[in-house]
Write an enzyme that holds these catalytic residues in place. Structure first.
Site, PDB file in Angstrom:
ATOM      1  N   LYS A 185      49.232  25.946  25.597  1.00 17.05           N
ATOM      2  CA  LYS A 185      48.187  26.300  26.725  1.00 17.05           C
ATOM      3  C   LYS A 185      47.265  24.816  27.312  1.00 17.05           C
ATOM      4  CE  LYS A 185      43.654  26.246  28.076  1.00 17.05           C
ATOM      5  NZ  LYS A 185      42.692  25.819  27.846  1.00 17.05           N
TER       6      LYS A 185
ATOM      7  N   ASP B 223      44.096  31.045  28.463  1.00 13.64           N
ATOM      8  CA  ASP B 223      43.136  31.013  27.914  1.00 13.64           C
ATOM      9  C   ASP B 223      42.478  31.889  27.529  1.00 13.64           C
ATOM     10  OD1 ASP B 223      42.150  31.642  30.034  1.00 13.64           O
ATOM     11  OD2 ASP B 223      40.655  29.481  30.531  1.00 13.64           O
TER      12      ASP B 223
END
Length: 220
Positions: free
Chosen positions: A120, A138
């Site tokens: 991420k 996220d």
DNA sequence: CTCCCGATAT
DNA sequence: ATATCAGGAG
């Protein structure tokens, strides 16, 4: 209930948040990397409060290695998870100096080798700073994708990312990523989702299931 | 899977 | 009091 098309979804997001962007303050790739690393399980607002002081004191990888681990811990303590993050920052700086000439690499496969940088975080760095299309998943993006029925409830963040990349044109990945964040942060919030004023309400599976806890109902 | 963790909202 | 916050590592 009619199906929510990707086209309508993207159009609605662009109208709600036309200027969605990275809200982590930074002036270069190095500061962005530190900020994103610090942002795990913490609000952007708090990260910005801390980095305002932090980036004045520490400007280079050498600066972070010039102090003790304990001193760096104190400087980022308000963020939470500070022991892991302080250790990762110093190890990351050491690796930058030893293997990357002190510069943040621009390749995803190199970024994820850095301590504290996972998929991420690497996606945020390449898309936000280096202009490489990516869709970082996220907590907000995952929640929105699942509520709106774009993926399965049990999907991992990687599965969510792959699904969204198939549905959204590559040229829109980075824009959509930031708009998804804004949508999740300010509208389709975890605790107090604004279903009552949501333009996607009629096509939202989560709302149909009774998500709408926007108000407490009066006791009868 | 668990652990890391303080600040803030509800 | 509890849930959540731009996750990652062991």
């Amino acid at each position: 209930m009619k199906k929510l098309t990707t086209k309508r979804f993207l159009q609605t997001l662009s109208e709600m948040f036309p200027d969605a962007h990275c809200e982590l303050n930074h002036r270069n790739a190095f500061e962005l990397t530190i900020a994103v690393l610090l942002s795990a399980q913490c609000t952007d607002k708090k990260v910005n409060q801390v980095t305002e002081r932090l980036f004045e004191k520490y400007k280079t990888p050498e600066d972070y290695l010039a102090v003790s681990l304990e001193e760096l811990q104190e400087d980022i303590k308000q963020i939470g998870l500070y022991k892991n993050k302080a250790k990762h920052i110093q190890e990351l700086c050491r690796m930058l100096l030893e293997q990357y000439n002190g510069e943040i690499p621009d390749k995803h496969e190199e970024l994820v080798k850095l301590p504290g940088v996972g998929r991420k975080t690497a996606n945020v760095i390449v898309s936000t700073w280096f202009g490489v299309p990516a869709l970082a998943v996220d907590t907000h993006v995952e929640r929105i994708a699942k509520r709106l029925g774009f993926c399965e409830e049990t999907d991992t963040p990687l599965q969510v990312e792959k699904t969204l990349m198939k549905k959204i044109p590559k040229a829109e990945w980075t824009n959509s990523h930031h708009r998804l964040i804004f949508f999740g942060r300010y509208h389709c919030k975890a605790q107090n989702p604004q279903c009552a004023v949501c333009p996607l309400q009629d096509a939202c599976p989560a709302f149909q299931r009774g998500l709408k806890k926007t108000k407490k109902t009066a006791i009868n």
